[in-house]
Design an enzyme around this catalytic site. Structure first.
Site, short mmCIF file in Angstrom:
data_model
loop_
_atom_site.label_atom_id
_atom_site.label_comp_id
_atom_site.label_asym_id
_atom_site.label_seq_id
_atom_site.Cartn_x
_atom_site.Cartn_y
_atom_site.Cartn_z
N TYR A 33 31.73 40.71 38.90
CA TYR A 33 30.83 41.66 39.54
C TYR A 33 29.95 42.38 38.54
O TYR A 33 30.17 42.27 37.33
CB TYR A 33 31.63 42.67 40.39
CG TYR A 33 32.35 43.77 39.62
CD1 TYR A 33 33.48 43.51 38.85
CD2 TYR A 33 31.89 45.08 39.67
CE1 TYR A 33 34.14 44.52 38.16
CE2 TYR A 33 32.54 46.10 38.99
CZ TYR A 33 33.66 45.83 38.24
OH TYR A 33 34.30 46.83 37.57
N ARG A 52 24.88 40.04 31.18
CA ARG A 52 26.36 40.07 31.16
C ARG A 52 26.92 39.27 32.34
O ARG A 52 27.95 38.60 32.20
CB ARG A 52 26.86 41.51 31.21
CG ARG A 52 28.39 41.57 31.04
CD ARG A 52 28.91 42.99 30.94
NE ARG A 52 28.58 43.76 32.12
CZ ARG A 52 28.69 45.08 32.20
NH1 ARG A 52 29.15 45.78 31.18
NH2 ARG A 52 28.37 45.72 33.30
N ARG A 101 44.02 27.80 50.72
CA ARG A 101 44.47 28.48 49.50
C ARG A 101 45.01 27.45 48.53
O ARG A 101 45.85 26.62 48.90
CB ARG A 101 45.56 29.50 49.84
CG ARG A 101 46.10 30.24 48.62
CD ARG A 101 47.08 31.33 49.04
NE ARG A 101 47.54 32.10 47.90
CZ ARG A 101 48.65 31.84 47.21
NH1 ARG A 101 49.43 30.82 47.55
NH2 ARG A 101 49.00 32.60 46.19
N LYS A 151 33.80 40.64 33.32
CA LYS A 151 33.81 41.70 34.35
C LYS A 151 34.33 41.14 35.67
O LYS A 151 33.56 40.89 36.61
CB LYS A 151 32.40 42.29 34.50
CG LYS A 151 32.40 43.66 35.18
CD LYS A 151 31.09 44.36 34.93
CE LYS A 151 30.92 45.64 35.75
NZ LYS A 151 31.93 46.65 35.50
N GLU A 183 39.56 51.78 26.47
CA GLU A 183 38.38 52.28 27.20
C GLU A 183 38.87 53.10 28.38
O GLU A 183 40.06 53.28 28.58
CB GLU A 183 37.49 51.11 27.65
CG GLU A 183 38.21 50.10 28.52
CD GLU A 183 37.38 48.86 28.84
OE1 GLU A 183 36.14 48.94 28.84
OE2 GLU A 183 38.00 47.81 29.10
N1 PDD Z 1 32.42 49.88 35.51
N2 PDD Z 1 34.61 49.47 30.95
C1 PDD Z 1 35.07 49.14 32.17
C2 PDD Z 1 36.49 48.72 32.31
C3 PDD Z 1 34.21 49.17 33.28
O1 PDD Z 1 34.66 48.82 34.49
C4 PDD Z 1 32.86 49.60 33.11
C5 PDD Z 1 31.89 49.63 34.25
C6 PDD Z 1 32.44 49.95 31.82
C7 PDD Z 1 31.03 50.39 31.51
O2 PDD Z 1 30.12 49.34 31.62
P1 PDD Z 1 28.60 49.57 32.02
O3 PDD Z 1 28.06 50.57 31.06
O4 PDD Z 1 27.98 48.24 31.87
O5 PDD Z 1 28.58 50.11 33.45
C8 PDD Z 1 33.34 49.87 30.75
C9 PDD Z 1 31.58 49.86 36.67
C10 PDD Z 1 30.51 50.91 36.65
C11 PDD Z 1 32.45 49.91 37.93
O6 PDD Z 1 33.46 49.24 37.90
O7 PDD Z 1 32.09 50.57 38.90
#
Ligand code: PDD
Length: 287
Positions: A33, A52, A101, A151, A183
Site C-alpha cells: 500500500y 516506493r 485459498r 510497505k 521506527e
Molecule cells: N505509514 N514507517 C512506517 C512503519 C510507516 O507505516 C510509515 C507510513 C512511515 C513513514 O513513511 P512515509 O513518510 O512515506 O509516510 C514509516 C503510513 C502513513 C500509514 O501506514 O498510514
C-alpha cells in the site's frame, strides 16, 4: 458523505465497491500500500510514493495493473470526484484472487493484481494544534518481520502497538529492537541532540519514509546537521528533542517517552521549524 472510490478500473460509490472474498490481500495480507497526503487539493511528495510502490511490488514479484501515468490520473480523479482539499489517498495493490485459498502464488498471467484507492478527508491536518503541541509515546518491542522496507498491509502488530499506546493514555508507540529504536508504528523516528538530527539509517529494519527523505533534504539545505545512525531509548529520553515523520503526521514533535519528558517536555524548535519548512515546501511542490 458517500465517497467515490476506485476499484479495478471503476470509480464507484463506496457502498457499491466490491472485492472477492478470495482476494489474497484479505486472506494472506499479500498486498502492498501507499498513503499520499493531499494539501490544497494537490498530491504531496507523489513521485516518491509512486517510486516506493514500484519497489515494493518488485520485491514481491507483483505487477501494477495500470501504467504509472494512469495511476497518477486515478489519484487526481479521486481528489476531484470527492472535492478533497486536505487529507490523503490510500492505495492498495493485492496479488488478486485466484478463486480459492492457496499458499502458492497464482500465475500473474491468469490472476491479475487488484487495485483499490480511496480518499480520507482530514480538514485542518497541516495546521493541527494537537500535532504542533507534540505527541506522548511509549516504547514497545519490535516483533515485526524483517522486510519492513516493503510497505505491506501486514499491519496487525503496528495496530496492536497503537492499542497499547491508547491503553497507556498516550498518542503512539516507538518500536524497539536490541535496545535500539527502529521506527514508530506508522512513522519514522528522530531525536535531536546539541542541534544534530539523529535518525536510524535505511535498511530492511525500517520503512524508507518518503517524508523522511524530503525532511532530511530540507534539513541539510537549512544547514542542519544530520546523522543517520541507530539510537537507544535511553538516548532518546536524554535528547533535547524528538519527533516523527510520515505522510499523515508530516513532522510531529514527541514530548514524552514512557512517561519521561523529552527536553523541556514541550515541542522543540528544530521539530517545529522542520514541520513548517516541510509543509511550506510541499504546498509549493504538490501536484
Ligand atoms: N505509514 N514507517 C512506517 C512503519 C510507516 O507505516 C510509515 C507510513 C512511515 C513513514 O513513511 P512515509 O513518510 O512515506 O509516510 C514509516 C503510513 C502513513 C500509514 O501506514 O498510514
Amino acid at each position: 458523505m458517500t465517497r467515490t472510490v476506485y476499484v479495478n478500473g471503476e470509480f464507484v460509490p463506496e457502498t457499491e465497491a466490491k472485492v472477492s472474498i478470495f482476494d489474497r490481500g484479505f486472506l494472506m495480507a499479500d498486498a502492498v500500500y501507499e498513503v499520499t497526503s493531499v494539501l490544497d487539493g494537490k498530491l504531496v511528495d507523489y513521485a516518491g510514493h509512486a517510486k516506493r510502490l514500484e519497489r515494493s511490488l518488485k520485491e514481491l514479484d507483483m505487477t501494477l495493473p495500470v501504467t504509472l501515468d494512469e495511476l497518477l490520473e486515478i489519484h487526481r480523479e479521486l481528489v476531484k470526484l470527492n472535492d478533497l482539499e486536505e487529507g490523503g489517498i490510500y492505495l492498495q495493490v493485492t496479488r488478486g484472487s485466484a478463486g480459492d485459498r492457496d499458499f502458492i502464488w497464482p500465475d500473474p498471467e491468469t490472476t491479475k493484481a487488484s487495485l483499490v484507492l480511496f480518499t480520507q478527508s482530514k480538514p485542518g491536518n497541516a495546521m493541527s494544534e494537537k500535532a504542533k503541541a507534540g505527541y506522548k509515546i511509549i516504547t514497545v518491542p519490535d516483533i515485526r518481520w524483517h522486510r519492513r522496507d516493503i510497505k505491506t498491509v501486514q499491519l496487525l502488530y503496528p495496530s496492536m502497538a497503537k492499542m497499547m499506546a491508547k491503553k497507556a493514555g498516550v498518542d503512539d508507540a516507538w518500536l524497539v529492537e536490541d535496545g535500539l529504536v527502529t521506527e514508530g508504528t506508522s512513522n519514522n523516528a528522530y531525536i535531536v541532540k546539541d542541534g544534530k538530527i539523529i535518525t536510524r539509517a535505511l535498511s530492511n529494519d525500517i520503512l524508507h519514509g518518503i517524508t523522511r527523505a524530503s525532511v532530511l533534504k530540507f534539513a541539510k539545505e537549512a544547514q542542519m546537521e544530520v546523522e543517520e545512525r541507530s539510537f537507544s531509548v535511553e538516548e532518546a529520553k536524554a535528547a533535547d528533542e524528538a519527533f516523527i515523520t510520515s505522510a499523515g503526521a508530516y513532522v510531529t514533535p514527541i514530548i514524552e517517552i514512557d512517561g519521561e519528558a523529552v527536553g523541556a517536555g514541550a515541542s522543540g524548535p528544530v521539530a517545529l521549524r522542520l514541520r513548517e519548512i516541510y509543509i511550506d515546501e510541499m504546498r509549493k511542490a504538490a501536484i
